[in-house]
Design an enzyme around this catalytic site. Structure first.
Site, PDB file in Angstrom:
ATOM      1  N   SER A 189      -6.208  -9.141   7.232  1.00  0.00           N
ATOM      2  CA  SER A 189      -5.625  -9.500   8.527  1.00  0.00           C
ATOM      3  C   SER A 189      -5.034 -10.905   8.541  1.00  0.00           C
ATOM      4  O   SER A 189      -5.059 -11.589   9.568  1.00  0.00           O
ATOM      5  CB  SER A 189      -6.642  -9.319   9.656  1.00  0.00           C
ATOM      6  OG  SER A 189      -7.015  -7.953   9.751  1.00  0.00           O
ATOM      7  N   GLY A 238      -7.123  -4.744   7.537  1.00  0.00           N
ATOM      8  CA  GLY A 238      -6.494  -3.810   8.464  1.00  0.00           C
ATOM      9  C   GLY A 238      -7.201  -3.689   9.802  1.00  0.00           C
ATOM     10  O   GLY A 238      -6.923  -2.778  10.577  1.00  0.00           O
ATOM     11  N   GLY A 241      -1.375  -7.431   3.613  1.00  0.00           N
ATOM     12  CA  GLY A 241      -1.117  -6.007   3.787  1.00  0.00           C
ATOM     13  C   GLY A 241      -0.100  -5.787   4.895  1.00  0.00           C
ATOM     14  O   GLY A 241       1.106  -5.938   4.710  1.00  0.00           O
ATOM     15  N   GLY A 242      -0.583  -5.439   6.079  1.00  0.00           N
ATOM     16  CA  GLY A 242       0.275  -5.075   7.210  1.00  0.00           C
ATOM     17  C   GLY A 242       1.422  -6.033   7.477  1.00  0.00           C
ATOM     18  O   GLY A 242       2.571  -5.599   7.676  1.00  0.00           O
ATOM     19  N   GLU A 276     -11.002 -10.571  -0.492  1.00  0.00           N
ATOM     20  CA  GLU A 276     -10.641  -9.754   0.664  1.00  0.00           C
ATOM     21  C   GLU A 276     -11.904  -9.150   1.280  1.00  0.00           C
ATOM     22  O   GLU A 276     -12.368  -8.090   0.814  1.00  0.00           O
ATOM     23  CB  GLU A 276      -9.709  -8.612   0.238  1.00  0.00           C
ATOM     24  CG  GLU A 276      -8.398  -9.069  -0.338  1.00  0.00           C
ATOM     25  CD  GLU A 276      -7.293  -8.016  -0.170  1.00  0.00           C
ATOM     26  OE1 GLU A 276      -6.228  -8.393   0.306  1.00  0.00           O
ATOM     27  OE2 GLU A 276      -7.538  -6.832  -0.464  1.00  0.00           O
ATOM     28  N   HIS A 325      -8.745  -3.396  -5.739  1.00  0.00           N
ATOM     29  CA  HIS A 325      -8.646  -3.418  -4.285  1.00  0.00           C
ATOM     30  C   HIS A 325      -9.761  -2.565  -3.693  1.00  0.00           C
ATOM     31  O   HIS A 325     -10.125  -1.533  -4.268  1.00  0.00           O
ATOM     32  CB  HIS A 325      -7.270  -2.900  -3.841  1.00  0.00           C
ATOM     33  CG  HIS A 325      -6.997  -3.206  -2.409  1.00  0.00           C
ATOM     34  ND1 HIS A 325      -7.561  -2.483  -1.387  1.00  0.00           N
ATOM     35  CD2 HIS A 325      -6.262  -4.181  -1.821  1.00  0.00           C
ATOM     36  CE1 HIS A 325      -7.170  -2.996  -0.232  1.00  0.00           C
ATOM     37  NE2 HIS A 325      -6.377  -4.034  -0.467  1.00  0.00           N
ATOM     38  N   GLU A 372      -9.812  -0.536  -1.397  1.00  0.00           N
ATOM     39  CA  GLU A 372      -9.420   0.860  -1.145  1.00  0.00           C
ATOM     40  C   GLU A 372      -9.509   1.690  -2.426  1.00  0.00           C
ATOM     41  O   GLU A 372      -9.874   2.863  -2.399  1.00  0.00           O
ATOM     42  CB  GLU A 372      -8.002   0.902  -0.537  1.00  0.00           C
ATOM     43  CG  GLU A 372      -8.017   0.383   0.894  1.00  0.00           C
ATOM     44  CD  GLU A 372      -6.730  -0.310   1.333  1.00  0.00           C
ATOM     45  OE1 GLU A 372      -5.684  -0.105   0.706  1.00  0.00           O
ATOM     46  OE2 GLU A 372      -6.795  -1.068   2.325  1.00  0.00           O
ATOM     47  N   LYS A 390       0.853  -1.201   0.000  1.00  0.00           N
ATOM     48  CA  LYS A 390       0.000   0.000   0.000  1.00  0.00           C
ATOM     49  C   LYS A 390       0.891   1.253   0.000  1.00  0.00           C
ATOM     50  O   LYS A 390       1.959   1.241  -0.620  1.00  0.00           O
ATOM     51  CB  LYS A 390      -0.976  -0.044   1.171  1.00  0.00           C
ATOM     52  CG  LYS A 390      -1.760  -1.365   1.189  1.00  0.00           C
ATOM     53  CD  LYS A 390      -2.883  -1.416   2.169  1.00  0.00           C
ATOM     54  CE  LYS A 390      -3.570  -2.770   2.104  1.00  0.00           C
ATOM     55  NZ  LYS A 390      -4.717  -2.883   2.990  1.00  0.00           N
TER      56      LYS A 390
HETATM   57  P1  13P Z   1      -4.175  -6.360   5.878  1.00  0.00           P
HETATM   58  O1  13P Z   1      -3.390  -7.635   5.722  1.00  0.00           O
HETATM   59  O2  13P Z   1      -3.385  -5.238   6.452  1.00  0.00           O
HETATM   60  O3  13P Z   1      -5.485  -6.593   6.576  1.00  0.00           O
HETATM   61  O4  13P Z   1      -4.534  -5.868   4.392  1.00  0.00           O
HETATM   62  C1  13P Z   1      -5.035  -6.789   3.497  1.00  0.00           C
HETATM   63  C2  13P Z   1      -5.047  -6.165   2.166  1.00  0.00           C
HETATM   64  O5  13P Z   1      -5.795  -5.234   1.900  1.00  0.00           O
HETATM   65  C3  13P Z   1      -4.102  -6.670   1.162  1.00  0.00           C
HETATM   66  O6  13P Z   1      -4.386  -6.156  -0.096  1.00  0.00           O
END
Ligand code: 13P
Length: 251
Positions: A213, A173, A234-235, A167, A95, A97, A11
């Protein structure tokens, strides 16, 4: 054959220097992965990080987005050709977002999928429902609509290049992961939907990743599900140790 994949979506995180350091650590810690390892850093880092990834087998570079037009007067945007020219072989599309903050519609995403495939990029196509849809138990139909609208116009040859990432938005997140059973239920329904459209052989070969997550603690249980073929992280992809554990959880 169905590929197992772990993809790290950074991200909008890490400066170039931090990204290079993270990539070196990832390359150092991950040896002989059971599937493909895809790293999706911010646009500004693609060339440099791509060069590092290309030194090791099974590592691939991805962008987090691309524009749907081939080229032209689209200030601030980046084309599929440009991504290929710096070494990308994948691009994350759809995505949540991007759908939420940049108002990307199913139709825009279909156009992005088309240009990506035409230029030789493999889309990692994201789908997933918000919490209110999950609560009304209409999540399977919601995700089916996203996939039909943006992918099901593709030929079989084109579709075979697509990776699907489920997702659930409520899990992104938030630290709230879908249970392995919830993930398996949705992944199976996606595979069944693909089978209906493209046939069983194609469905069986389709890679369906889980994202939301997913971390070093829960990856093994998620990936153990028969229809979960890895993760979009992600994280936890921002920490080399955690990312290496997640890649190690591939079956
Ligand atoms: P997280 O793993 O931080 O929840 O994010 C997932 C994600 O959006 C990967 O594209």
């Amino acid at each position: 054959m169905r590929q197992q994949i772990v993809a790290g979506n950074w991200k909008m995180n890490k400066t170039l220097e931090e990204g290079v350091e993270l990539t070196k650590a990832i390359l150092d810690k991950i040896n002989q992965p059971k599937g493909l390892v895809v790293v999706a850093p911010p646009l500004t880092h693609l060339q440099e990080i791509g060069r590092l990834l290309s030194t090791k087998k099974s590592f691939h570079l991805s962008a987090q987005n691309c524009h749907q037009e081939e080229k032209g007067a689209y200030t601030g945007e980046v084309s599929a050709d440009m991504l290929v020219s710096v070494g990308c072989s994948f691009v994350i599309l759809g995505h949540s977002e991007r759908r939420q903050y940049f108002k990307e519609s199913n139709a825009t995403l279909a156009a992005k999928v088309n240009i990506s495939l035409a230029k030789g990029l493999r889309p990692i196509f994201c789908c997933g429902e918000p919490l209110n849809i999950r609560e009304t138990e209409t999540h399977v139909a919601y995700v089916a609509k996203q996939l039909k609208a943006s992918l099901f116009h593709l030929s079989e040859t084109e579709f075979r290049k697509v990776v699907i990432a489920y997702e659930p938005i409520w899990a992104i997140g938030t630290g709230k992961t879908a249970s392995s059973l919830q993930a398996q239920e949705m992944h199976k329904s996606i595979r069944d939907l693909v089978a209906k459209k493209y046939g069983k052989a194609v469905a069986n070969d389709t890679t369906i990743l889980y994202g939301g997550s997913c971390n070093a603690q829960n990856a093994a249980e998620l990936f153990a599900q028969p229809d979960v073929d890895g993760g979009l992280i992600g994280g936890a992809s921002l920490k080399a140790d955690d990312f290496a554990v997640i890649v190690g959880a591939l079956k």
